[in-house]
Design an enzyme around this catalytic site. Structure first.
Site, mmCIF file in Angstrom:
data_model
loop_
_atom_site.group_PDB
_atom_site.id
_atom_site.type_symbol
_atom_site.label_atom_id
_atom_site.label_comp_id
_atom_site.label_asym_id
_atom_site.label_seq_id
_atom_site.Cartn_x
_atom_site.Cartn_y
_atom_site.Cartn_z
ATOM 1 N N LYS A 186 93.265 53.078 91.765
ATOM 2 C CA LYS A 186 92.734 53.632 90.514
ATOM 3 C C LYS A 186 91.786 54.775 90.858
ATOM 4 O O LYS A 186 90.636 54.566 91.227
ATOM 5 C CB LYS A 186 91.979 52.586 89.695
ATOM 6 C CG LYS A 186 91.765 53.082 88.272
ATOM 7 C CD LYS A 186 90.482 52.626 87.624
ATOM 8 C CE LYS A 186 89.253 53.363 88.017
ATOM 9 N NZ LYS A 186 89.194 54.795 87.690
ATOM 10 N N PRO A 187 92.276 56.008 90.753
ATOM 11 C CA PRO A 187 91.401 57.150 91.084
ATOM 12 C C PRO A 187 90.362 57.362 89.977
ATOM 13 O O PRO A 187 90.553 56.903 88.848
ATOM 14 C CB PRO A 187 92.372 58.342 91.119
ATOM 15 C CG PRO A 187 93.736 57.811 90.863
ATOM 16 C CD PRO A 187 93.610 56.422 90.312
ATOM 17 N N ALA A 188 89.313 58.094 90.307
ATOM 18 C CA ALA A 188 88.300 58.424 89.294
ATOM 19 C C ALA A 188 88.944 59.251 88.183
ATOM 20 O O ALA A 188 89.752 60.140 88.450
ATOM 21 C CB ALA A 188 87.162 59.208 89.936
ATOM 22 N N GLU A 262 81.511 50.484 99.140
ATOM 23 C CA GLU A 262 80.838 51.688 99.655
ATOM 24 C C GLU A 262 80.050 52.253 98.496
ATOM 25 O O GLU A 262 80.616 52.892 97.603
ATOM 26 C CB GLU A 262 81.881 52.702 100.154
ATOM 27 C CG GLU A 262 82.727 52.218 101.320
ATOM 28 C CD GLU A 262 81.974 52.218 102.641
ATOM 29 O OE1 GLU A 262 80.841 52.746 102.698
ATOM 30 O OE2 GLU A 262 82.498 51.680 103.624
ATOM 31 N N CYS A 296 77.430 60.722 98.887
ATOM 32 C CA CYS A 296 76.620 59.523 99.111
ATOM 33 C C CYS A 296 75.781 59.683 100.362
ATOM 34 O O CYS A 296 74.733 59.083 100.508
ATOM 35 C CB CYS A 296 77.538 58.312 99.249
ATOM 36 S SG CYS A 296 78.797 58.581 100.497
ATOM 37 N N GLU A 393 69.148 58.536 93.527
ATOM 38 C CA GLU A 393 70.113 59.446 94.146
ATOM 39 C C GLU A 393 70.151 60.740 93.330
ATOM 40 O O GLU A 393 70.419 60.695 92.121
ATOM 41 C CB GLU A 393 71.488 58.764 94.096
ATOM 42 C CG GLU A 393 72.274 58.882 95.343
ATOM 43 C CD GLU A 393 73.647 58.204 95.213
ATOM 44 O OE1 GLU A 393 73.940 57.533 94.211
ATOM 45 O OE2 GLU A 393 74.426 58.371 96.164
HETATM 46 P P1 NAD Z 1 81.087 55.342 89.535
HETATM 47 O O1 NAD Z 1 80.580 54.042 90.020
HETATM 48 O O2 NAD Z 1 80.702 55.772 88.166
HETATM 49 O O3 NAD Z 1 82.679 55.373 89.542
HETATM 50 C C1 NAD Z 1 83.422 55.091 90.705
HETATM 51 C C2 NAD Z 1 84.779 54.567 90.296
HETATM 52 O O4 NAD Z 1 84.597 53.335 89.601
HETATM 53 C C3 NAD Z 1 85.563 55.467 89.344
HETATM 54 O O5 NAD Z 1 86.923 55.373 89.660
HETATM 55 C C4 NAD Z 1 85.281 54.852 87.980
HETATM 56 O O6 NAD Z 1 86.303 55.089 87.052
HETATM 57 C C5 NAD Z 1 85.236 53.388 88.340
HETATM 58 N N1 NAD Z 1 84.446 52.560 87.416
HETATM 59 C C6 NAD Z 1 83.411 52.917 86.639
HETATM 60 N N2 NAD Z 1 82.949 51.858 85.956
HETATM 61 C C7 NAD Z 1 83.728 50.802 86.307
HETATM 62 C C8 NAD Z 1 83.749 49.426 85.961
HETATM 63 N N3 NAD Z 1 82.868 48.902 85.096
HETATM 64 N N4 NAD Z 1 84.670 48.635 86.541
HETATM 65 C C9 NAD Z 1 85.549 49.154 87.437
HETATM 66 N N5 NAD Z 1 85.584 50.437 87.799
HETATM 67 C C10 NAD Z 1 84.676 51.251 87.250
HETATM 68 O O7 NAD Z 1 80.678 56.390 90.643
HETATM 69 P P2 NAD Z 1 80.982 57.952 90.683
HETATM 70 O O8 NAD Z 1 80.030 58.632 89.751
HETATM 71 O O9 NAD Z 1 82.436 58.210 90.538
HETATM 72 O O10 NAD Z 1 80.623 58.300 92.204
HETATM 73 C C11 NAD Z 1 79.333 58.570 92.608
HETATM 74 C C12 NAD Z 1 78.717 57.374 93.294
HETATM 75 O O11 NAD Z 1 79.572 56.961 94.364
HETATM 76 C C13 NAD Z 1 77.402 57.691 93.945
HETATM 77 O O12 NAD Z 1 76.504 56.629 93.734
HETATM 78 C C14 NAD Z 1 77.752 57.800 95.426
HETATM 79 O O13 NAD Z 1 76.695 57.547 96.308
HETATM 80 C C15 NAD Z 1 78.828 56.801 95.551
HETATM 81 N N6 NAD Z 1 79.664 57.079 96.714
HETATM 82 C C16 NAD Z 1 79.543 56.250 97.784
HETATM 83 C C17 NAD Z 1 80.287 56.508 98.932
HETATM 84 C C18 NAD Z 1 80.154 55.613 100.124
HETATM 85 O O14 NAD Z 1 81.022 55.695 100.991
HETATM 86 N N7 NAD Z 1 79.147 54.758 100.220
HETATM 87 C C19 NAD Z 1 81.159 57.593 98.974
HETATM 88 C C20 NAD Z 1 81.258 58.415 97.852
HETATM 89 C C21 NAD Z 1 80.501 58.133 96.723
#
Ligand code: NAD
Length: 490
Positions: A186-188, A262, A296, A393
């Site tokens: 499931k991509p963003a 992650e 991140c 962050e």
């Molecule tokens: P996000 O948590 O909003 O979304 C990430 C993914 O989860 C998306 O595909 C989104 O559609 C999905 N999602 C959102 N709500 C959900 C739910 N309730 N249930 C299931 N899936 C859900 O994060 P983002 O804004 O896309 O990414 C930024 C965040 O990701 C930052 O906090 C960053 O630090 C973190 N990040 C971490 C790493 C790592 O390797 N540790 C790498 C990249 C990004």
């Protein structure tokens, strides 16, 4: 050379817009679609299928149906498919890079770098697929033989964020396939095009039907709740924010799923009095301004020894003023747009809070008028305790500098966070470097470098930054169960 509009349109026409379930692309069961927007212009790039929770179950059905055969496929065959996928990703580097620039905003140069990095997971795990080893030995009592072996965990749900649209997907897909697992990806919703295009390359590389399934959706919560409640799913691997990760961990408890998380970061960047300040500035530019600060691993808090703070701040500011802001497809652009208006507001709020608490602006500090969601590359100095951006962050191009006077103080400041993904430290004192390795509470340390990511190394955090590791020899074990067999001595 700046990319032409017709080249962009031709590429978009090649991107699948449906859900990949089993052997074919199909529309959402609700027939709904949603728009993918270019954050540099606000213009719609594509309409793609808005999958339902039921589509998620259909995708899981396909992953389950393909599971046994894929698990039984020879590791060499799985490895060779991944190796072909690596070759195809490299061959299609310009297309993948342009799609990322268009949907996420990073510069083409950085997007090309992400293709190199993201593809490397395919090559690395093509090699790891044939090196899944176990243990064999007599038990201590001499009464039997112990055999430890590994087998694929089973169908996996992979959920990825928008900031690295290719690499966050390959970092999960490659080890899962190498281990013999089938997947639902499931991509963003903000950046699905890169994944949709990449998955076609996986099929071209020879991934059998049903092994990789993709569902795009705006109902991430409803979709993942439904799929995770199905006991046939055995693992969820998530990259994204800590609050969503915590929700998924709770949901995973219901069926006792394996999890890899992650999550968010709040990286400290330490510059000691004995550091090579120019090297620290080079490292800071990478650690902070790479990916528009939307990483991140981004340096979130700069702690600089007071003896070198003025020099570091001045030299960093000179470099930051050279960064060109614009659409990532334009020549010479280093800083593209933030992902959306909310991200711009967040950077503006955090800068405003820092200024109210006594910080000063060395350069930048403001949002840039649209179209597009841009924020000026910014350096702040004089950050004081209690400032919000020490806790939160930033996820934007804002460098915030505070000072320290002793190593103990620097370590205490660095560790004063719920997060623990990565830390950076610049020092020419080897003994100090070793001490920091033991004293900093984070999953990774960049010692005199501003980038740590590498497919051959275990990427991941401690504390609220997550569980599990991606990459390295550790990465494949996230997708393997351990099996122990005892054979009594005869
Ligand atoms: P996000 O948590 O909003 O979304 C990430 C993914 O989860 C998306 O595909 C989104 O559609 C999905 N999602 C959102 N709500 C959900 C739910 N309730 N249930 C299931 N899936 C859900 O994060 P983002 O804004 O896309 O990414 C930024 C965040 O990701 C930052 O906090 C960053 O630090 C973190 N990040 C971490 C790493 C790592 O390797 N540790 C790498 C990249 C990004």
């Amino acid at each position: 050379m700046t990319v032409t509009a017709s080249r962009e349109q031709e590429l978009l026409a090649d991107v699948p817009t449906g859900l990949l379930i089993g052997d074919s692309w199909r529309a959402s069961s609700s027939s709904a679609t949603f728009a993918v927007i270019d954050p540099a212009t606000g213009v719609e790039l594509a309409q793609i299928a808005d999958g339902t929770p039921e589509d998620g179950i259909s995708a899981l059905d396909a992953a389950v149906a393909a599971g046994d055969e894929w698990a039984a496929t020879a590791p060499r065959v799985r490895g060779e498919i991944l190796r072909r996928a690596f070759d195809l990703a490299v061959e299609h580097r310009e297309d993948l890079a342009l799609l990322m620039t268009m949907e996420m905003g990073k510069s083409l140069q950085e997007a090309r770098g992400e293709v190199t990095y993201g593809a490397e997971f395919l090559r690395w795990f093509s090699e790891e697929a044939v090196r899944i080893s176990g243990r064999y030995g007599a038990n201590p009592e001499g009464t039997g033989t112990t055999i430890v072996s590994h087998r694929p965990v089973g169908p996996c749900l992979l959920i990825t964020p928008w900031n690295f649209p290719l690499a966050m997907a390959t970092r999960k897909i490659a080890p899962a396939l190498a281990a013999g697992c089938t997947i639902v990806l499931k991509p963003a919703e903000l950046t699905p095009l890169t994944s949709l295009y990449f998955v076609e390359l996986l099929r071209e590389a020879g991934v059998p039907d049903g092994v990789v399934n993709v569902v795009t959706t705006t109902d991430a919560k409803g979709f993942s709740s439904k799929v995770m409640a199905d006991p046939r799913l055995r693992k969820v691997s998530f990259t994204g924010s800590t609050p969503v990760g915590q929700t998924l961990l709770k949901q995973a408890a219901e069926n006792v799923l394996r999890t890899s998380m992650e999550l968010g970061g709040n990286a400290p960047f330490l510059v000691f009095e004995d550091a090579d300040v120019d090297a620290a500035v080079t490292g800071a530019m990478l650690a902070k301004f790479r990916n528009i600060g939307e990483a991140c691993t981004a340096a979130n808090r700069f702690f600089v020894h007071s003896a070198v703070a003025e020099e570091f701040g001045r030299k960093l500011t000179e470099k930051v003023r050279e960064l060109r802001v614009g659409r990532g497809t334009e020549d010479g652009v280093a800083i593209g747009p933030l992902i959306n208006a909310a991200a711009v507001d967040k950077s503006a709020d955090l800068v405003g809070d820092a200024l109210e608490r006594g910080a000063s602006v060395l350069t930048g500090g403001s949002a840039i008028d649209g179209p597009g969601t841009f924020f000026e590359p910014t350096v702040l100095t004089g950050i004081t305790a209690g400032t919000r951006l020490l806790r939160e962050e930033i996820f934007g191009p804002v460098a915030a500098i505070a000072t320290f006077d002793t190593e103990d103080e620097a370590v205490a400041l660095a560790n004063d966070t719920e997060f623990g993904l990565v830390a950076y430290a610049f020092t020419t004192d080897l003994a100090r470097g070793h001490r920091l390795m033991n004293r900093l509470k984070s999953g990774m340390l960049g010692l005199n470098t501003g980038v740590v990511s590498n497919a051959s190394a275990p990427f991941g955090g401690v504390k609220s930054s997550g569980l599990g590791r991606e990459g390295g020899s550790e990465g494949i074990h996230e997708y393997l169960d351990t099996m122990y067999t005892l054979i009594p001595a005869s």
